[in-house]
Write a protein that holds these residues in place. Structure first.
Motif, PDB file in Angstrom:
ATOM      1  N   ALA A  66       0.739  -1.267  -0.049  1.00 13.82           N
ATOM      2  CA  ALA A  66       0.160   0.025   0.105  1.00 13.82           C
ATOM      3  C   ALA A  66       0.803   1.235  -0.177  1.00 13.82           C
ATOM      4  N   ILE A  67       2.255   1.147   0.143  1.00 16.49           N
ATOM      5  CA  ILE A  67       3.019   2.331   0.190  1.00 16.49           C
ATOM      6  C   ILE A  67       3.237   2.823  -1.267  1.00 16.49           C
ATOM      7  N   GLY A  68       3.237   4.060  -1.599  1.00 20.19           N
ATOM      8  CA  GLY A  68       3.443   4.377  -2.880  1.00 20.19           C
ATOM      9  C   GLY A  68       2.479   4.248  -3.884  1.00 20.19           C
ATOM     10  N   ALA A  69       2.765   4.346  -5.109  1.00 27.73           N
ATOM     11  CA  ALA A  69       1.806   4.069  -6.184  1.00 27.73           C
ATOM     12  C   ALA A  69       1.663   2.614  -6.650  1.00 27.73           C
ATOM     13  N   LYS A  70       0.724   2.405  -7.457  1.00 26.12           N
ATOM     14  CA  LYS A  70       0.137   1.004  -7.692  1.00 26.12           C
ATOM     15  C   LYS A  70       1.537   0.343  -8.609  1.00 26.12           C
ATOM     16  N   ALA A  71       1.650  -0.786  -8.817  1.00 23.30           N
ATOM     17  CA  ALA A  71       2.633  -1.471  -9.626  1.00 23.30           C
ATOM     18  C   ALA A  71       2.393  -1.363 -11.234  1.00 23.30           C
ATOM     19  N   VAL A 230       7.840   5.620  -6.810  1.00 26.11           N
ATOM     20  CA  VAL A 230       7.934   4.519  -5.895  1.00 26.11           C
ATOM     21  C   VAL A 230       6.654   3.658  -5.842  1.00 26.11           C
ATOM     22  N   SER A 231       6.998   2.382  -5.464  1.00 25.96           N
ATOM     23  CA  SER A 231       5.794   1.582  -5.624  1.00 25.96           C
ATOM     24  C   SER A 231       6.118   0.529  -4.652  1.00 25.96           C
ATOM     25  N   GLY A 232       5.573   0.395  -3.523  1.00 26.24           N
ATOM     26  CA  GLY A 232       5.747  -0.782  -2.611  1.00 26.24           C
ATOM     27  C   GLY A 232       5.078  -2.112  -3.351  1.00 26.24           C
ATOM     28  N   GLN A 233       4.202  -2.051  -3.810  1.00 29.34           N
ATOM     29  CA  GLN A 233       3.451  -3.071  -4.510  1.00 29.34           C
ATOM     30  C   GLN A 233       4.240  -3.853  -5.555  1.00 29.34           C
ATOM     31  N   ALA A 234       4.932  -3.071  -6.561  1.00 31.56           N
ATOM     32  CA  ALA A 234       5.759  -3.367  -7.234  1.00 31.56           C
ATOM     33  C   ALA A 234       6.735  -4.217  -6.651  1.00 31.56           C
ATOM     34  N   LEU A 235       7.309  -3.699  -5.666  1.00 24.29           N
ATOM     35  CA  LEU A 235       8.574  -4.225  -5.075  1.00 24.29           C
ATOM     36  C   LEU A 235       8.330  -5.537  -4.317  1.00 24.29           C
ATOM     37  N   GLN A 236       7.135  -5.649  -3.763  1.00 24.00           N
ATOM     38  CA  GLN A 236       6.675  -7.003  -3.074  1.00 24.00           C
ATOM     39  C   GLN A 236       6.501  -7.863  -4.296  1.00 24.00           C
ATOM     40  N   GLU A 237       5.619  -7.780  -5.473  1.00 23.87           N
ATOM     41  CA  GLU A 237       5.700  -8.599  -6.680  1.00 23.87           C
ATOM     42  C   GLU A 237       6.970  -8.923  -7.290  1.00 23.87           C
ATOM     43  N   PHE A 238       8.130  -8.172  -7.029  1.00 26.96           N
ATOM     44  CA  PHE A 238       9.404  -8.275  -7.545  1.00 26.96           C
ATOM     45  C   PHE A 238      10.321  -9.370  -6.670  1.00 26.96           C
TER      46      PHE A 238
END
Length: 253
Positions: A66-71, A230-238
Motif C-alpha cells: 500500500a506504500i506509494g503508487a500501484k505496480a 515509488v511502488s511498494g506493490q511493485a517491489l513486493q511482486e518483484f
C-alpha cells in the motif's frame, strides 16, 4: 450485591492501565511541544519538520503493497545473462558497468559487501556501486532512486516507509538496500523512469520465461524493473518472483 475481591482487582488493574496510557499520550504530547518550542526559539520553521514526522508515522502503518503508487507505474521486468560470480576486486577499484543497463544487476565487484543492517542511504553516505554489486550476488534486491525522487519529500517518505518494513539482520528475506543512483555513476535510467529495482538471479522466474528466452538467459541473470514512481506493490511482486534464495550466493550475509 457485594463485589468480589477478583472484581475489585480487575477494576484496579483497568484504572492502572488507563492511567499508564494517559501518561504515555501526555508524554508524547509534551515531547512534541518541547521540540516545537525549541525549533521556534532557534528560528527553524517547525511546520515542515512536524509534518514530515507525521507523514513518516502514517506511512509506517501501511502494508508494503500500500506504500506509494500501484505496480502499474512500473514496466515489465528486463533480463540479461549474468556474469561476474566470485570475480572480486579490492575496495575502491574502479569497475566499468557501462556495457549493461543502469544501474548494474550483476558483474565484477568488491571483496566485501555492505552489511545487512543498514537498509537505506542518501547521496552523502551511500556505499560504492561495486560494493553493492556484491550484495546483489548474495541475494539482495536493490531499489535505486534518482535525483527526481531524492528531491521529492513525499517519495522519500515512501522509501523510508519501505525501508522500515525490512529492518533486522537475522532474516535473509529482508535483504534489501535502497540507494541513490548518481549522475557520476553512469547512464541515467530510461526517460521518464526514476526508480530501478535490480536483482542478480541464479535463474529466471517462471513468470519471466518469455523474457529470458528472448534475452537468451540460460543460467545467471540480471533482472531490472524501472518505475516512474515509488511502488511498494511493485517491489513486493518483484521480491516474490526473485527471493534472496534465487541468487548465486544466497546463504552469505
Amino acid at each position: 450485591m457485594a463485589t468480589s475481591s477478583s472484581d475489585r482487582r480487575a477494576a484496579v488493574d483497568k484504572i492502572r492501565r488507563d492511567a499508564q496510557r494517559a501518561d504515555q499520550r501526555q508524554g508524547r504530547i509534551i515531547i512534541l511541544l518541547s521540540v516545537l518550542a525549541a525549533l521556534v526559539i532557534i528560528g527553524i520553521p517547525a511546520v515542515p519538520i512536524i509534518k514530515g514526522m507525521l507523514d513518516t508515522n502514517s506511512v509506517a502503518k501501511l502494508n508494503l503493497s500500500a506504500i506509494g503508487a500501484k505496480a502499474s507505474v512500473c514496466g515489465s521486468r528486463i533480463l540479461s545473462p549474468g556474469t561476474g560470480t566470485q570475480q572480486h576486486v579490492d575496495p575502491g577499484t574502479p569497475v566499468d558497468y557501462s556495457a549493461e543497463a543502469s544501474p548494474p544487476a550483476f558483474g565484477q565487484h568488491e571483496v566485501y559487501p555492505d552489511p545487512i543492517k543498514r537498509k537505506m542511504y542518501t547521496e552523502i553516505d551511500r556505499p560504492r556501486v561495486a560494493q553493492l554489486v556484491h550484495n546483489l550476488e548474495h541475494g539482495y534486491t536493490i531499489v535505486w532512486y534518482d535525483s527526481t525522487i531524492a528531491d521529492d519529500s513525499a517519495a522519500m517518505t515512501d522509501l523510508k516507509g519501505i525501508a522500515d518494513k525490512f529492518q533486522g539482520e537475522d532474516d535473509f528475506r529482508k535483504k534489501l538496500k535502497i540507494v541513490p543512483w548518481l549522475k557520476t555513476d553512469g547512464k541515467p535510467f530510461p526517460k521518464g523512469q526514476h526508480v530501478a529495482i535490480t536483482h542478480w538471479a541464479k535463474e529466471a522466474a517462471k513468470a519471466d520465461a518469455a523474457a529470458a528466452k528472448k534475452a537468451k538467459v540460460t543460467a545467471d541473470a540480471g533482472v531490472w524493473q524501472y518505475c516512474s514512481e515509488v511502488s511498494g506493490q511493485a517491489l513486493q511482486e518483484f521480491m516474490t518472483a526473485y527471493p534472496y534464495l534465487n541468487s548465486p550466493e544466497p546463504t552469505a550475509g
